[in-house]
Motif scaffolding. Structure first.
Motif, short mmCIF file in Angstrom:
data_model
loop_
_atom_site.label_atom_id
_atom_site.label_comp_id
_atom_site.label_asym_id
_atom_site.label_seq_id
_atom_site.Cartn_x
_atom_site.Cartn_y
_atom_site.Cartn_z
N ASP A 1 0.81 -1.43 0.05
CA ASP A 1 0.00 -0.11 -0.21
C ASP A 1 0.90 1.47 -0.07
O ASP A 1 0.23 2.44 0.10
N GLY A 2 2.11 1.17 -0.09
CA GLY A 2 3.00 2.28 -0.17
C GLY A 2 3.31 3.03 1.20
O GLY A 2 3.97 3.96 1.20
N THR A 3 2.83 2.50 2.12
CA THR A 3 2.95 3.19 3.80
C THR A 3 3.98 2.54 4.58
O THR A 3 4.72 2.91 5.36
N ASP A 4 4.02 1.10 4.33
CA ASP A 4 5.17 0.26 5.11
C ASP A 4 6.36 -0.03 4.37
O ASP A 4 7.12 -0.57 5.04
N GLY A 5 6.25 0.04 2.97
CA GLY A 5 7.43 -0.12 2.23
C GLY A 5 7.60 -1.64 2.07
O GLY A 5 8.61 -2.12 1.86
N ASP A 6 6.64 -2.41 2.44
CA ASP A 6 6.73 -3.78 2.31
C ASP A 6 7.93 -4.55 2.93
O ASP A 6 8.61 -5.29 2.22
N GLY A 7 8.02 -4.47 4.16
CA GLY A 7 9.00 -5.06 4.74
C GLY A 7 10.11 -3.97 4.98
O GLY A 7 11.39 -4.51 5.84
N ILE A 8 10.18 -2.71 4.64
CA ILE A 8 11.00 -1.65 5.23
C ILE A 8 10.84 -1.23 6.76
O ILE A 8 11.90 -1.42 7.44
N ARG A 9 9.88 -0.84 6.91
CA ARG A 9 9.69 -0.42 8.11
C ARG A 9 9.56 -1.48 9.18
O ARG A 9 9.01 -2.76 8.88
N ALA A 10 10.15 -1.45 10.24
CA ALA A 10 10.23 -2.48 11.35
C ALA A 10 9.67 -2.04 12.66
O ALA A 10 9.60 -0.88 12.87
N THR A 11 9.38 -2.99 13.64
CA THR A 11 9.11 -2.68 14.99
C THR A 11 10.03 -3.24 15.98
O THR A 11 10.37 -3.92 15.67
N ALA A 12 10.14 -2.30 16.94
CA ALA A 12 11.17 -2.52 17.72
C ALA A 12 10.67 -3.56 18.92
O ALA A 12 9.51 -3.97 18.99
N ALA A 13 11.67 -4.38 19.35
CA ALA A 13 11.19 -5.48 20.18
C ALA A 13 11.82 -5.43 21.40
O ALA A 13 12.87 -4.78 21.57
N GLY A 14 11.15 -6.05 22.46
CA GLY A 14 11.80 -5.82 23.88
C GLY A 14 11.74 -4.44 24.35
O GLY A 14 10.75 -3.60 23.79
N THR A 15 12.77 -3.88 24.85
CA THR A 15 12.93 -2.56 25.43
C THR A 15 13.87 -1.73 24.50
O THR A 15 14.52 -0.76 24.75
N ALA A 16 14.38 -2.40 23.37
CA ALA A 16 15.17 -1.55 22.38
C ALA A 16 14.38 -0.22 21.89
O ALA A 16 13.31 -0.32 21.61
N PRO A 17 15.25 0.69 21.68
CA PRO A 17 14.76 1.99 21.34
C PRO A 17 14.21 1.98 20.03
O PRO A 17 13.30 2.79 19.65
N VAL A 18 14.71 1.15 19.06
CA VAL A 18 14.37 0.89 17.58
C VAL A 18 14.66 -0.26 17.19
O VAL A 18 15.41 -1.10 17.97
N PRO A 19 14.25 -0.75 16.20
CA PRO A 19 14.57 -2.23 15.58
C PRO A 19 16.00 -2.59 15.58
O PRO A 19 16.68 -1.66 15.31
N LEU A 20 16.52 -3.64 15.95
CA LEU A 20 17.69 -4.01 15.68
C LEU A 20 17.98 -5.31 14.90
O LEU A 20 17.28 -5.91 14.41
N SER A 21 19.07 -4.65 13.95
CA SER A 21 19.50 -5.86 12.81
C SER A 21 21.06 -5.95 12.79
O SER A 21 21.78 -5.65 13.70
N VAL A 22 21.41 -7.05 11.74
CA VAL A 22 22.94 -7.37 11.80
C VAL A 22 23.49 -7.02 10.67
O VAL A 22 22.80 -7.40 9.44
N LEU A 23 24.61 -6.47 10.50
CA LEU A 23 25.54 -6.52 9.32
C LEU A 23 26.83 -7.55 9.55
O LEU A 23 27.36 -7.27 10.28
N ASP A 24 27.03 -8.48 8.72
CA ASP A 24 27.95 -9.66 8.77
C ASP A 24 28.77 -9.20 7.84
O ASP A 24 28.53 -9.44 6.57
N LEU A 25 30.09 -9.22 8.23
CA LEU A 25 31.25 -9.00 7.16
C LEU A 25 31.88 -10.25 6.76
O LEU A 25 32.92 -10.20 6.19
#
Length: 375
Positions: A11-35
């Motif tokens: 629908d153009g509002t959530d970016g089809d998986g772009i926007r995320a919801t924070a879990a637990g007490t994290a201030p924002v969603p957390l993700s991983v960059l693996d080198l």
């Protein structure tokens, strides 16, 4: 450049998986960059197995994404082929989003990238992100070998054109009369138009990556999500995010800006161990910056290394941008960074010699924020 078209984003509002919801007490969603780092005494096989373990752990703990970055000709970084690695990770995970942080677009023909990520989308429907950068991810000589050309066009005129072409391949919507109008990226939307064809309406959302203002402005102008490399360009983070937000124009992809930042962070059971682990990455960077790239040194080698005054100055500056310490110290650092930058998501990269330290770090950070434990 053409406007971004939207047949792939719900629908153009959530970016089809772009926007995320924070879990637990994290201030924002957390993700991983693996080198996919390779330490001394370790093999690339072991590094890739660690990548699978990290993806499985962080999926079970509520992290939102697992991304890998494209690097070349660096012995200590085994992520030269993001699409291949992501296909492997997809076979071992079920929910976590998988993506590139990023594919270096000038190194590749846009059609090839569209085909690779269309294939990944077919393997892991609704879970794939396509992050794009305009740097080579290596030195000039290696970039020339990758591109089979000494002309390394990385300027503002070339990248937007490549990006537009890639997006048109992903959407299969070159206009009539265009030289590529009869060329289709497969897997892709063209399969839905073939007799009896059925194809998902979704395709991987495109992100722009950057460490300066160029991609920030371009992402804003096009209404795309933006990922900033805070972990190695901290001084430019807030200016770039401000520029992105100021430049943002709503699109079929996003109705408001969405920015994540990559951040180096490593938690350990005590502060001394955390410092011991992050020093290995600092020494690795010293060697890289002085033309001596190699495998990630062991903690013992890093502790014994005799840094010159200039190297020590570099290390102190580098480590000042690495959030490390006990879980509580790392949580405080991440909270502060999220507040200072206003980032919508934090993508954590934990660089250390061995896989055990990296896995332990993500586990401790998840515990510090009370993230779910579905493992």
């Amino acid at each position: 450049m053409d406007e971004i078209r939207g047949g792939n984003t719900g629908d153009g509002t959530d970016g089809d998986g772009i926007r995320a919801t924070a879990a637990g007490t994290a201030p924002v969603p957390l993700s991983v960059l693996d080198l996919v780092t390779v330490g001394q005494g370790r093999t690339a096989t072991q590094a890739l197995r660690t990548g699978v373990e990290i993806a499985k752990l962080t999926e079970s703990r509520g992290f939102h994404r697992y991304w890998v970055a494209e690097h070349h000709s660096m012995p200590g970084v085994a992520s030269s082929s993001p699409a291949v690695i992501l296909a492997h990770i997809a076979a071992h995970t079920d929910r976590i989003r998988l993506g590139s942080g990023g594919v270096m677009l000038p190194n590749h023909a846009p059609l090839v990238i569209a085909e690779q990520f269309g294939t990944l989308e077919a393997m892991a429907p609704g879970r794939v992100d396509l992050g794009l950068g305009r740097a080579p991810g290596t030195d000039g000589a290696t970039a020339a070998a990758l591109r089979r050309s000494e002309q390394l066009n990385e300027g503002a005129d070339d990248f937007p054109q490549q990006l537009s072409e890639l997006i048109r391949f992903l959407d299969d919507d070159f206009p009539d009369g265009h030289p590529y109008a009869r060329i289709h990226a497969v897997p892709g939307p063209v399969q839905a138009t073939a007799p009896g064809g059925v194809q998902s309406a979704h395709r991987p959302p495109v992100w722009l990556l950057g460490s300066s203002g160029f991609s920030a402005r371009l992402a804003g102008t096009l209404g795309l999500p933006f990922a900033f490399a805070h972990h190695f360009s901290a001084q430019n983070t807030i200016p770039a995010l401000d520029l992105y937000r100021q430049s943002f124009r709503p699109s079929a992809v996003l109705d408001a800006p969405y920015a994540l930042i990559g951040v180096s962070a490593l938690a350990a059971d005590d502060e001394r161990e955390a410092r011991r682990q992050v020093l290995t990455g600092a020494l690795s960077m010293v060697r890289l910056r002085t033309g001596r790239p190699g495998l990630i040194p062991s903690p013992e080698e890093a502790a014994a290394y005799d840094f010159s005054p200039m190297e020590r100055e570099f290390v102190d500056g580098w480590l000042s941008n690495v959030i490390h310490g006990t879980p509580d110290e790392v949580r405080t650092g991440l909270d502060g960074l999220a507040k200072r930058t206003g980032a919508d998501e934090l993508m954590i990269t934990a660089n250390a010699h061995g896989g055990d330290a990296r896995l332990r770090s993500y586990e401790l950070i998840a515990d510090a924020y009370g993230l779910p434990n579905e493992g």
